[in-house]
Design a protein around this motif. Sequence first.
Motif, short mmCIF file in Angstrom:
data_model
loop_
_atom_site.label_atom_id
_atom_site.label_comp_id
_atom_site.label_asym_id
_atom_site.label_seq_id
_atom_site.Cartn_x
_atom_site.Cartn_y
_atom_site.Cartn_z
N ALA A 274 5.41 1.01 -4.59
CA ALA A 274 4.94 0.98 -5.97
C ALA A 274 5.36 2.23 -6.72
CB ALA A 274 3.42 0.82 -6.00
N LEU A 275 5.23 3.38 -6.07
CA LEU A 275 5.61 4.63 -6.71
C LEU A 275 7.12 4.69 -6.93
CD1 LEU A 275 3.30 7.16 -4.82
CD2 LEU A 275 2.88 6.01 -7.01
N ASP A 276 7.88 4.21 -5.98
CA ASP A 276 9.34 4.18 -6.13
C ASP A 276 9.76 3.29 -7.30
OD1 ASP A 276 9.68 5.88 -4.02
OD2 ASP A 276 10.13 4.29 -2.55
N ARG A 277 8.98 2.25 -7.57
CA ARG A 277 9.30 1.32 -8.66
C ARG A 277 8.87 1.86 -10.02
NH1 ARG A 277 10.58 -4.10 -7.66
NH2 ARG A 277 10.83 -4.60 -5.45
N GLY A 278 8.22 3.00 -10.04
CA GLY A 278 7.89 3.61 -11.32
C GLY A 278 6.42 3.81 -11.60
N ALA A 279 5.55 3.38 -10.68
CA ALA A 279 4.12 3.60 -10.89
C ALA A 279 3.86 5.09 -11.04
CB ALA A 279 3.31 3.03 -9.73
N ALA A 280 3.00 5.44 -12.02
CA ALA A 280 2.70 6.85 -12.26
C ALA A 280 1.70 7.40 -11.26
CB ALA A 280 2.17 7.03 -13.68
N GLY A 281 0.97 6.49 -10.60
CA GLY A 281 -0.02 6.92 -9.63
C GLY A 281 -0.78 5.74 -9.09
N CYS A 282 -1.83 6.02 -8.31
CA CYS A 282 -2.55 4.94 -7.65
C CYS A 282 -3.95 5.37 -7.23
CB CYS A 282 -1.78 4.46 -6.42
SG CYS A 282 -1.65 5.75 -5.13
N PHE A 283 -4.81 4.37 -7.03
CA PHE A 283 -6.04 4.60 -6.30
C PHE A 283 -5.69 4.62 -4.81
CE2 PHE A 283 -8.34 2.15 -9.84
CZ PHE A 283 -8.79 3.31 -10.45
N CYS A 284 -6.54 5.23 -4.02
CA CYS A 284 -6.38 5.13 -2.58
C CYS A 284 -7.71 5.46 -1.90
CB CYS A 284 -5.27 6.03 -2.06
SG CYS A 284 -5.30 7.71 -2.69
N ALA A 285 -8.02 4.67 -0.89
CA ALA A 285 -9.21 4.95 -0.08
C ALA A 285 -8.88 5.94 1.03
CB ALA A 285 -9.76 3.65 0.50
N LYS A 286 -7.58 6.14 1.24
CA LYS A 286 -7.09 7.14 2.19
C LYS A 286 -5.79 7.69 1.62
CE LYS A 286 -5.20 3.25 4.78
NZ LYS A 286 -5.20 2.50 6.06
N LEU A 287 -5.69 8.98 1.56
CA LEU A 287 -4.51 9.59 0.97
C LEU A 287 -3.28 9.36 1.85
CD1 LEU A 287 -5.83 13.04 -0.29
CD2 LEU A 287 -4.94 11.17 -1.70
N PRO A 288 -2.13 9.10 1.24
CA PRO A 288 -0.90 8.99 2.03
C PRO A 288 -0.59 10.33 2.70
CG PRO A 288 -0.61 8.12 -0.20
CD PRO A 288 -1.93 8.83 -0.19
N LYS A 289 0.16 10.27 3.77
CA LYS A 289 0.52 11.49 4.49
C LYS A 289 1.37 12.41 3.63
CE LYS A 289 0.31 9.48 9.13
NZ LYS A 289 1.07 9.18 10.39
N ASN A 290 2.26 11.79 2.86
CA ASN A 290 3.14 12.59 2.01
C ASN A 290 2.76 12.39 0.54
OD1 ASN A 290 4.80 13.47 4.21
ND2 ASN A 290 5.74 11.43 4.23
N ILE A 291 2.20 13.44 -0.07
CA ILE A 291 1.80 13.40 -1.48
C ILE A 291 2.98 13.82 -2.35
CG2 ILE A 291 0.26 14.36 -3.22
CD1 ILE A 291 -1.18 12.57 -1.32
#
Length: 458
Positions: free
Chosen positions: A58-75
């Motif tokens: 989603a981020l690669d496609r242009g999303a500016a950000g996201c909700f997450c219940a667990k943070l990705p390993k790479n911010i």
Amino acid sequence: MTPMTTAQICAAVQGVLFGEAETVITAVSTDSRTVTPGAWFVPLAGERFDGHDYIGMALDRGAAGCFCAKLPKNIREDKAYILVEDTRRALRDWSAWYRNQYDIPVVQITGSMGKTTFKELLAGILSQRYRTLKTPGNLNGDIGAPLTLLSLEPEHEAAVVETGMDEFGQIRYLGQAIRPDVAVITIIDDVHLSHFGSREDILKAKSEIFENLRPGGIAILNGDDPLLNTLSLRCEAVRCGQSPSCGVRVTELEDLGLEGVRCTIATEQDSYPLAIPAPGVHMATLAALAVAAAECLGLTKEEIIQGVESYAPADNRLRVEHLPGNRIMINDSYNANPRSVRADVVILSQHKGGKRIAMLGDMTELGAAEASGHQSVGELVGQLGIDILLAVGPRSKEYMVPAAQAAGCAEVRWYPDREAVKSDLLDLFAPGDALLIKASHFFGRFDLMADFLRDYSF
């Protein structure tokens, strides 16, 4: 969606922001495949998937950000993340905050049947005066309803939001975001009995719609429904139907078969002669509910009459479609329950000039009413003289087929699935004939049969 900042979204959902607070968000998506630049991605978890696995996409496609219940390993430093306990609830909470930015009348709808039809009917009426937002298609659940609210734009002057349920608390949960000015229940019936123990339980769950009415809000109910008539509400309630006790009455009802319905709706304020361009006498009750809601929202007599006349059914919702060779397809393939199937069989029985063919599939989620529901349909098929029943699915084989045969249906055939019907149907469906297509949404995808016939070169 009105653009907003990540800081505003974070405050709305009471999350923890990682990234820039002033990043501007212009859209929302729960599907990484449909993300657009500047959108906010909401990863949802289901039984077979976890949207968190698609945050990177989603981020690669242009999303500016996201909700997450667990943070990705790479911010990523160029993106924003809001940490929440539950992404689905965060979506609802965000939509609640966003809805409160709009001081416009909102109608919330629920009921065992007729929700989408009523939504389309009422939205068409309101659109005669107001720029009206309505639930797209049947997106009426925990995801669809919040997304509908988040699609409000500054030009909108009214909104009609449909809400479904399959458990206690769901209508309340959605109502906390919608906060309606008008709450409508179309009917209570044997739908979702596999989730609820009785009609009384369904009534209790549907009645949650009134808990989040805004001050001065109005309840609009089907006054011909015995269970709905047991409700004693603290808000103003308007009951609509043919019963003498109804404050909004259906009179002078005329069934025109496949051409539609004529009736008069009488209220304390006025009398409305209506021509409803859709078959089925049940449309008169839905029209009465819609007239009551439209009056509450200030529409004129002329606007209401014109709005009803302009009604067009949603896809696969009791659409009378004319195919080559004067063939008629009654396409009500989206969903089915015993009451709605019986109503459609009555409509089919009114066809003149050719065979009347019913292609009927299994009805799901009926619980204890499974046997009696299928049997009642089979009996009516025989009693009304339907020429051919093409029954599909194991429940239909066990209950509907023998009931139709016992009731005298001249020709009954059974098939295991939709595809198995095609060859026989093409042989049987002759010029001048009428075909009804109906089954539960979770069985058989009968809408694909409708698509096939619509494109077929007869």
